[in-house]
Design a protein around this motif. Structure first.
Motif, PDB file in Angstrom:
ATOM      1  N   GLY A 190       0.826  -1.201   0.000  1.00 21.85           N
ATOM      2  CA  GLY A 190       0.000   0.000   0.000  1.00 21.85           C
ATOM      3  C   GLY A 190       0.862   1.253   0.000  1.00 21.85           C
ATOM      4  N   PRO A 191       1.241   1.751  -1.175  1.00 27.93           N
ATOM      5  CA  PRO A 191       2.047   2.973  -1.199  1.00 27.93           C
ATOM      6  C   PRO A 191       1.234   4.174  -0.720  1.00 27.93           C
ATOM      7  CG  PRO A 191       2.105   1.814  -3.317  1.00 27.93           C
ATOM      8  CD  PRO A 191       0.990   1.227  -2.521  1.00 27.93           C
ATOM      9  N   ASN A 229      10.988   0.258  -3.965  1.00 28.30           N
ATOM     10  CA  ASN A 229      11.639  -0.926  -4.527  1.00 28.30           C
ATOM     11  C   ASN A 229      12.087  -1.929  -3.469  1.00 28.30           C
ATOM     12  OD1 ASN A 229      11.268   0.109  -7.077  1.00 28.30           O
ATOM     13  ND2 ASN A 229      13.350   0.873  -7.300  1.00 28.30           N
ATOM     14  N   GLY A 230      12.487  -1.461  -2.311  1.00 28.26           N
ATOM     15  CA  GLY A 230      12.933  -2.381  -1.271  1.00 28.26           C
ATOM     16  C   GLY A 230      11.835  -3.343  -0.853  1.00 28.26           C
ATOM     17  N   THR A 231      10.631  -2.828  -0.691  1.00 30.00           N
ATOM     18  CA  THR A 231       9.502  -3.678  -0.306  1.00 30.00           C
ATOM     19  C   THR A 231       9.128  -4.622  -1.446  1.00 30.00           C
ATOM     20  OG1 THR A 231       8.705  -1.838   1.057  1.00 30.00           O
ATOM     21  CG2 THR A 231       7.189  -3.656   0.692  1.00 30.00           C
ATOM     22  N   ILE A 232       9.174  -4.115  -2.680  1.00 33.09           N
ATOM     23  CA  ILE A 232       8.888  -4.959  -3.839  1.00 33.09           C
ATOM     24  C   ILE A 232       9.900  -6.100  -3.926  1.00 33.09           C
ATOM     25  CG2 ILE A 232       8.900  -5.014  -6.365  1.00 33.09           C
ATOM     26  CD1 ILE A 232       7.713  -2.168  -6.289  1.00 33.09           C
ATOM     27  N   ALA A 239      13.802 -13.717   0.501  1.00 35.43           N
ATOM     28  CA  ALA A 239      13.744 -13.071   1.809  1.00 35.43           C
ATOM     29  C   ALA A 239      12.358 -13.188   2.435  1.00 35.43           C
ATOM     30  CB  ALA A 239      14.144 -11.600   1.688  1.00 35.43           C
ATOM     31  N   SER A 240      11.334 -13.372   1.606  1.00 33.57           N
ATOM     32  CA  SER A 240       9.959 -13.482   2.099  1.00 33.57           C
ATOM     33  C   SER A 240       9.393 -14.872   1.849  1.00 33.57           C
ATOM     34  CB  SER A 240       9.067 -12.429   1.427  1.00 33.57           C
ATOM     35  OG  SER A 240       9.069 -12.601   0.010  1.00 33.57           O
ATOM     36  N   HIS A 247       0.151  -7.413   3.895  1.00 34.44           N
ATOM     37  CA  HIS A 247       0.004  -6.095   3.265  1.00 34.44           C
ATOM     38  C   HIS A 247       0.914  -5.127   4.001  1.00 34.44           C
ATOM     39  CE1 HIS A 247      -2.020  -2.777   1.180  1.00 34.44           C
ATOM     40  NE2 HIS A 247      -2.167  -2.172   2.340  1.00 34.44           N
ATOM     41  N   ILE A 248       1.872  -4.558   3.302  1.00 33.60           N
ATOM     42  CA  ILE A 248       2.790  -3.590   3.901  1.00 33.60           C
ATOM     43  C   ILE A 248       2.493  -2.207   3.340  1.00 33.60           C
ATOM     44  CG2 ILE A 248       5.185  -2.823   4.069  1.00 33.60           C
ATOM     45  CD1 ILE A 248       6.064  -5.676   4.176  1.00 33.60           C
ATOM     46  N   ILE A 249       2.275  -1.261   4.249  1.00 37.37           N
ATOM     47  CA  ILE A 249       2.057   0.133   3.853  1.00 37.37           C
ATOM     48  C   ILE A 249       3.393   0.847   3.824  1.00 37.37           C
ATOM     49  CG2 ILE A 249       1.019   2.324   4.536  1.00 37.37           C
ATOM     50  CD1 ILE A 249      -1.331   0.749   5.656  1.00 37.37           C
ATOM     51  N   VAL A 250       3.654   1.543   2.745  1.00 36.51           N
ATOM     52  CA  VAL A 250       4.897   2.288   2.566  1.00 36.51           C
ATOM     53  C   VAL A 250       4.536   3.747   2.370  1.00 36.51           C
ATOM     54  CG1 VAL A 250       7.047   2.465   1.258  1.00 36.51           C
ATOM     55  CG2 VAL A 250       5.914   0.236   1.485  1.00 36.51           C
TER      56      VAL A 250
END
Length: 257
Positions: A190-191, A229-232, A239-240, A247-250
């Motif tokens: 979630g950007p 990009n790091g989260t992508i 790593a995942s 769901h990670i909010i950035v």
């Protein structure tokens, strides 16, 4: 172990002709992946593909309207013919049509749902069988902080966008539960506010909103180029390996205050 390395992987990126999608394609290439670039604007894809080939990776531009099933079917067939595999699917294609339910036309609502949700569904529909066959896949769906947060200022209402990005989260968890046994992870991001082609002529032109955003966001600024990009890469790499349906909010902390 190189947890974030993608050497030997093939990544498919939708919405790759500009903005966050193009940035992600460059990040995939930098970490060793070959890349299929999917979007409607072929000229831009060709230019990006030439750039990535100069970095020593294979890059295939594929013109495709993700809301059209025939386009998606043909695009995935071409990608499989060229690469013979798909390891990563980044669903980034999207639109943000402004307006509330009183002013949105049915056509505008449908356009939002067609690109933001139907397009994601269709890409997954035709890519997942290939991932299941090889028992490996990393699917990353781009949602938005606006899946759970809304704008109070009438000029910034985007009700179709809110609804479509919330649907992305629902699709993500459903798929994650269904395909974990096939060694396929499905996660969403979630950007918050990033400068892109989508925002540069809308939110970034709204001075009062930008002042409010900078004031309320703990980071005191919007996201900069490359900061997603790091989260992508995390969701796209080993790593995942034990992370799915998340769901990670950035957003620089905007959603926590």
């Amino acid at each position: 172990m190189d947890l974030f390395g993608l050497k030997g992987r093939v990544a498919v990126v939708t919405g790759a002709s500009s903005g966050l999608g193009a940035d992600a394609a460059r990040a995939y290439a930098a970490y060793g992946a070959d890349v299929a670039l999917v979007a409607r604007r072929k000229e831009r894809l060709e230019s990006l593909a030439e750039e990535l080939r100069g970095e020593g990776v294979k890059a295939l531009p594929v013109a495709c309207d993700v809301s059209r099933e025939d386009d998606v079917r043909a695009a995935v067939e071409r990608i499989m013919d060229y690469f013979e595999r798909v390891d990563i699917l980044l669903n980034d294609a999207g639109v943000a049509v402004p307006g509330g339910v009183e002013t949105l036309t049915a056509e505008e609502w449908d356009r939002s749902m067609d690109i933001n949700v139907r397009g994601m569904f269709l890409m997954c529909k035709y890519v997942v069988p290939h991932m299941r066959e090889r028992r490996y896949g990393k699917i990353v769906n781009i949602s938005s902080v606006n899946a759970t947060l809304a704008d109070k200022v009438p000029e910034l209402w985007r009700h179709a966008y809110n609804a479509s990005k919330a649907a992305v989260k629902g699709l993500t968890v459903g798929m994650a539960a269904s395909y974990a046994a096939d060694n396929i992870t499905v996660n969403s991001i979630g950007p918050g506010l990033f400068e892109s082609e989508m925002t540069e002529n809308t939110l970034f032109r709204h001075e009062a909103f930008m002042q409010m955003y900078d004031t309320l966001t703990p980071a005191s600024r919007p996201g900069a180029k490359g900061e997603l990009n790091g989260t992508i890469l995390y969701f796209s790499s080993q790593a995942s390996s034990y992370v799915t349906g998340q769901h990670i909010i950035v957003d620089g902390g905007f959603s926590i205050v």
